[in-house]
Motif scaffolding. Structure first.
Motif, PDB file in Angstrom:
ATOM      1  N   UNK A 233       0.833  -1.206   0.000  1.00  0.00           N
ATOM      2  CA  UNK A 233       0.000   0.000   0.000  1.00  0.00           C
ATOM      3  C   UNK A 233       0.865   1.252   0.000  1.00  0.00           C
ATOM      4  N   UNK A 234       1.915   1.259   0.811  1.00  0.00           N
ATOM      5  CA  UNK A 234       2.820   2.419   0.853  1.00  0.00           C
ATOM      6  C   UNK A 234       3.541   2.615  -0.482  1.00  0.00           C
ATOM      7  N   UNK A 235       3.938   1.516  -1.117  1.00  0.00           N
ATOM      8  CA  UNK A 235       4.587   1.606  -2.432  1.00  0.00           C
ATOM      9  C   UNK A 235       3.631   2.225  -3.441  1.00  0.00           C
ATOM     10  N   UNK A 236       2.379   1.785  -3.445  1.00  0.00           N
ATOM     11  CA  UNK A 236       1.381   2.340  -4.374  1.00  0.00           C
ATOM     12  C   UNK A 236       1.122   3.807  -4.079  1.00  0.00           C
ATOM     13  N   UNK A 237       1.034   4.162  -2.802  1.00  0.00           N
ATOM     14  CA  UNK A 237       0.812   5.564  -2.439  1.00  0.00           C
ATOM     15  C   UNK A 237       1.969   6.425  -2.919  1.00  0.00           C
ATOM     16  N   UNK A 238       3.173   5.934  -2.770  1.00  0.00           N
ATOM     17  CA  UNK A 238       4.356   6.677  -3.218  1.00  0.00           C
ATOM     18  C   UNK A 238       4.320   6.862  -4.732  1.00  0.00           C
ATOM     19  N   UNK A 239       3.961   5.820  -5.455  1.00  0.00           N
ATOM     20  CA  UNK A 239       3.869   5.914  -6.916  1.00  0.00           C
ATOM     21  C   UNK A 239       2.799   6.924  -7.325  1.00  0.00           C
ATOM     22  N   UNK A 240       1.688   6.931  -6.616  1.00  0.00           N
ATOM     23  CA  UNK A 240       0.626   7.893  -6.925  1.00  0.00           C
ATOM     24  C   UNK A 240       1.080   9.321  -6.616  1.00  0.00           C
ATOM     25  N   UNK A 241       1.811   9.489  -5.522  1.00  0.00           N
ATOM     26  CA  UNK A 241       2.341  10.814  -5.190  1.00  0.00           C
ATOM     27  C   UNK A 241       3.300  11.305  -6.266  1.00  0.00           C
ATOM     28  N   UNK A 242       4.177  10.423  -6.732  1.00  0.00           N
ATOM     29  CA  UNK A 242       5.125  10.801  -7.783  1.00  0.00           C
ATOM     30  C   UNK A 242       4.407  11.135  -9.086  1.00  0.00           C
ATOM     31  N   UNK A 243       3.357  10.397  -9.394  1.00  0.00           N
ATOM     32  CA  UNK A 243       2.582  10.686 -10.607  1.00  0.00           C
ATOM     33  C   UNK A 243       1.905  12.054 -10.482  1.00  0.00           C
ATOM     34  N   UNK A 244       1.397  12.363  -9.312  1.00  0.00           N
ATOM     35  CA  UNK A 244       0.754  13.665  -9.099  1.00  0.00           C
ATOM     36  C   UNK A 244       1.764  14.797  -9.249  1.00  0.00           C
ATOM     37  N   UNK A 245       2.964  14.600  -8.722  1.00  0.00           N
ATOM     38  CA  UNK A 245       4.014  15.611  -8.867  1.00  0.00           C
ATOM     39  C   UNK A 245       4.343  15.792 -10.347  1.00  0.00           C
ATOM     40  N   UNK A 246       4.438  14.688 -11.062  1.00  0.00           N
ATOM     41  CA  UNK A 246       4.718  14.753 -12.498  1.00  0.00           C
ATOM     42  C   UNK A 246       3.628  15.488 -13.259  1.00  0.00           C
ATOM     43  N   UNK A 247       2.377  15.215 -12.919  1.00  0.00           N
ATOM     44  CA  UNK A 247       1.264  15.908 -13.580  1.00  0.00           C
ATOM     45  C   UNK A 247       1.315  17.412 -13.304  1.00  0.00           C
ATOM     46  N   UNK A 248       1.597  17.778 -12.065  1.00  0.00           N
ATOM     47  CA  UNK A 248       1.696  19.209 -11.727  1.00  0.00           C
ATOM     48  C   UNK A 248       2.850  19.865 -12.477  1.00  0.00           C
ATOM     49  N   UNK A 249       3.950  19.145 -12.615  1.00  0.00           N
ATOM     50  CA  UNK A 249       5.103  19.699 -13.335  1.00  0.00           C
ATOM     51  C   UNK A 249       4.763  19.891 -14.812  1.00  0.00           C
ATOM     52  N   UNK A 250       4.095  18.931 -15.406  1.00  0.00           N
ATOM     53  CA  UNK A 250       3.700  19.054 -16.815  1.00  0.00           C
ATOM     54  C   UNK A 250       2.749  20.228 -16.988  1.00  0.00           C
ATOM     55  N   UNK A 251       1.792  20.350 -16.079  1.00  0.00           N
ATOM     56  CA  UNK A 251       0.843  21.466 -16.152  1.00  0.00           C
ATOM     57  C   UNK A 251       1.566  22.797 -16.016  1.00  0.00           C
ATOM     58  N   UNK A 252       2.471  22.891 -15.064  1.00  0.00           N
ATOM     59  CA  UNK A 252       3.213  24.139 -14.863  1.00  0.00           C
ATOM     60  C   UNK A 252       4.089  24.449 -16.069  1.00  0.00           C
ATOM     61  N   UNK A 253       4.732  23.454 -16.613  1.00  0.00           N
ATOM     62  CA  UNK A 253       5.593  23.651 -17.771  1.00  0.00           C
ATOM     63  C   UNK A 253       4.778  24.087 -18.982  1.00  0.00           C
ATOM     64  N   UNK A 254       3.651  23.411 -19.213  1.00  0.00           N
ATOM     65  CA  UNK A 254       2.848  23.760 -20.383  1.00  0.00           C
ATOM     66  C   UNK A 254       2.228  25.141 -20.245  1.00  0.00           C
ATOM     67  N   UNK A 255       1.888  25.568 -19.051  1.00  0.00           N
ATOM     68  CA  UNK A 255       1.350  26.916 -18.808  1.00  0.00           C
ATOM     69  C   UNK A 255       2.433  27.964 -19.055  1.00  0.00           C
ATOM     70  N   UNK A 256       3.623  27.727 -18.535  1.00  0.00           N
ATOM     71  CA  UNK A 256       4.724  28.690 -18.717  1.00  0.00           C
ATOM     72  C   UNK A 256       5.201  28.733 -20.158  1.00  0.00           C
ATOM     73  N   UNK A 257       5.198  27.609 -20.819  1.00  0.00           N
ATOM     74  CA  UNK A 257       5.685  27.541 -22.189  1.00  0.00           C
ATOM     75  C   UNK A 257       4.739  28.305 -23.139  1.00  0.00           C
ATOM     76  N   UNK A 258       3.428  28.217 -22.892  1.00  0.00           N
ATOM     77  CA  UNK A 258       2.486  28.895 -23.766  1.00  0.00           C
ATOM     78  C   UNK A 258       2.506  30.414 -23.582  1.00  0.00           C
ATOM     79  N   UNK A 259       3.058  30.876 -22.470  1.00  0.00           N
ATOM     80  CA  UNK A 259       3.140  32.328 -22.232  1.00  0.00           C
ATOM     81  C   UNK A 259       4.318  32.952 -22.937  1.00  0.00           C
ATOM     82  N   UNK A 260       5.237  32.172 -23.449  1.00  0.00           N
ATOM     83  CA  UNK A 260       6.438  32.711 -24.095  1.00  0.00           C
ATOM     84  C   UNK A 260       6.172  33.192 -25.454  1.00  0.00           C
TER      85      UNK A 260
END
Length: 105
Positions: A78-105
């Motif tokens: 369960x802890x391994x799955x939770x960690x994987x889900x946390x990492x996926x959420x961080x990745x999604x936030x990073x992609x969202x932040x990157x795509x938002x900043x990139x479109x402003x250029x």
């Protein structure tokens, strides 16, 4: 203790080994089936708990130890799955932040 009760206890111990293997292989549906059958067997022996021999008590202790190991393994998974889900959420936030900043250029 009757021979039928001793057989039920032996079967519960065998199911405990199978349950631990199923947890290790992450076969959760199988775990639920094995656990239900094991519970039924242990409940059938419960009224005879005052007449358990030392060998019977040892089998019951082994069932408990295997159960504790299975619970620990499930908690670890369960802890391994939770960690994987946390990492996926961080990745999604990073992609969202990157795509938002990139479109402003």
């Amino acid at each position: 203790m009757t021979a039928a009760a001793r057989e039920a206890l032996q079967r519960a111990l065998a199911l405990s080994h199978q349950l631990l293997a199923a947890v290790d292989e992450f076969k959760l549906a199988e775990v639920a089936i094995l656990d239900a059958e094991r519970l039924r067997l242990l409940q059938s022996v419960r009224p005879l708990r005052d007449s358990l021999s030392d060998g019977d008590r040892l089998m019951l202790r082994q069932v408990c130890e295997l159960n504790d190991r299975a619970i620990g393994l499930v908690e670890h998974q369960r802890r391994v799955k939770e960690r994987a889900m946390d990492l996926a959420a961080v990745g999604r936030r990073a992609v969202t932040a990157y795509s938002t900043n990139r479109s402003q250029r």
